[in-house]
Design a protein around this motif. Sequence first.
Motif, PDB file in Angstrom:
ATOM      1  N   ALA A  41      -1.080  -4.749   0.841  1.00  0.00           N
ATOM      2  CA  ALA A  41      -1.211  -3.298   0.837  1.00  0.00           C
ATOM      3  C   ALA A  41      -1.087  -2.759   2.255  1.00  0.00           C
ATOM      4  O   ALA A  41      -1.381  -3.449   3.243  1.00  0.00           O
ATOM      5  N   ASP A 166       5.224   2.311  -6.091  1.00  0.00           N
ATOM      6  CA  ASP A 166       4.163   2.514  -7.070  1.00  0.00           C
ATOM      7  C   ASP A 166       4.661   3.483  -8.138  1.00  0.00           C
ATOM      8  O   ASP A 166       5.147   4.576  -7.813  1.00  0.00           O
ATOM      9  N   ASP A 249       2.272  -7.330  -8.545  1.00  0.00           N
ATOM     10  CA  ASP A 249       1.045  -7.956  -8.066  1.00  0.00           C
ATOM     11  C   ASP A 249      -0.121  -7.363  -8.855  1.00  0.00           C
ATOM     12  O   ASP A 249       0.068  -6.726  -9.889  1.00  0.00           O
ATOM     13  N   GLN A 251      -2.105  -4.956  -7.985  1.00  0.00           N
ATOM     14  CA  GLN A 251      -2.414  -3.575  -7.638  1.00  0.00           C
ATOM     15  C   GLN A 251      -2.065  -2.657  -8.815  1.00  0.00           C
ATOM     16  O   GLN A 251      -0.902  -2.503  -9.168  1.00  0.00           O
ATOM     17  N   HIS A 252      -3.060  -2.061  -9.422  1.00  0.00           N
ATOM     18  CA  HIS A 252      -2.838  -1.149 -10.536  1.00  0.00           C
ATOM     19  C   HIS A 252      -4.124  -0.357 -10.771  1.00  0.00           C
ATOM     20  O   HIS A 252      -5.152  -0.606 -10.133  1.00  0.00           O
ATOM     21  N   GLU A 275      -7.607   4.027  -6.773  1.00  0.00           N
ATOM     22  CA  GLU A 275      -7.836   2.637  -6.397  1.00  0.00           C
ATOM     23  C   GLU A 275      -9.249   2.229  -6.769  1.00  0.00           C
ATOM     24  O   GLU A 275     -10.146   3.063  -6.891  1.00  0.00           O
ATOM     25  N   ARG A 350       2.124  -1.459  -9.198  1.00  0.00           N
ATOM     26  CA  ARG A 350       2.976  -1.658  -8.021  1.00  0.00           C
ATOM     27  C   ARG A 350       4.075  -2.660  -8.342  1.00  0.00           C
ATOM     28  O   ARG A 350       3.813  -3.763  -8.821  1.00  0.00           O
TER      29      ARG A 350
END
Length: 425
Positions: A41, A166, A249, A251-252, A275, A350
């Motif tokens: 990130a 994103d 990855d 990241q969601h 986040e 992402r």
Amino acid sequence: MTWLQRLKHFLISPATIVGDLAVITLLGSLGAALPQAGVAAAAEVGWLRQHGPFLSFLADHLALDHVFTSPPFLVALGFATVSLSIVVVEQIRRLAAQWKLTPTEGAFRGAPFRAEFTRPASGAATTLRTRGRLGLAGSPLFHLGLLCVILAGALQALFGVSAVVDLYEGEVLPPAVEAWGAQWPGPLGSPFRLETPLRLVSVESTRYGGGDLRTLRLRLAEVTSNGDQMREMGINQDLPVPRGRLYADNQHGPAALVEWSLPAKPPQRTAILLEKKEAAAFGAYSQGPGHLRARIRVPMPGDGSRPGLAEVRVLDGPATLAEGPLRPGESLPLPGGGALKLHGLPYWARLHGNHDPAIGLAYLGFALALTGAALTYGITRVDELVAVTPEGEFERVVVALRPHRFAPLFRERFERLVRDHGGEV
């Protein structure tokens, strides 16, 4: 010795090779340990620059946030490529010479296994035989594999590219370079882009009891003239595309689609990617018109279902103007007129785009290296001699066995060879 010979001697000297491998190992360890652009990130990548001028200086001048495309790493790979190329050429020449070489009787004088005995004359002739010649190819194949892996790394660093974006559910990623949030091409690489639009259809995740992510699956649709082509992928599963591959990855999270409506101002719509801030909640701030901003917190249901409620607080500087829970479609009135409306809470995820021009070469290198190691330690060249010298009604027989490695493992073969030719051990 000419300067070319001195350079060759320097490049293949043990000190040079060990030093080069140490540099590659050190830089590779730094690249694996530190957040790297295009993988981690943005907040993690900027971590080094937030801890004093010294670490910031190292990050800028040693490229600690993109080690694998940095000049020191490329130089180290260049040295390794040249050194291994010379080694491979020398080993191939040596292999060609040894493959054709036939041992003589004199070569067995120092053989670890040797026996002499007399037997009745049989008229047999002296035989020389070599078994396991294929094992000679082990070392050249192993080093050729290493060369392919090193060369693949250099090509990836020079011509490869990584990109990240994103997307929230329903959003379409256009087939344009500018559609990606960030790109990190190599010095000679071209920016990454798709050939057809891509829509994120859905994001499905499951979690453990403590809130940690268990599985994540993305459903994507390639928008084509023949209709949508549905695709799926999860973490550690890539999706091949014409210009490379896509992967996700972890990241969601939920995204808040909000609309600011103030008197005498046009509506302002924005999507806020929330986040994970707590074990069971996601949150973020949304910048509104002027000095207004909204703090949005979305609690995650304990049963794993999708959230249907957002806790919103509208701030003007440090002062709170309004706050309350909102469901999709509801609005929060603001003092003096206007409102903040929540249109939806879709999930976002992402996506990473990657173009590696040498991935096939890397796989070939690993295969060659493994094959070379298997040949080196699985097949041993062994020279056999059965020398027969007539002596009237009898003949003197010399049986010798010369393994090129692991001699103690061949004692039983030697004893069997002696017995097969009439001798006793």
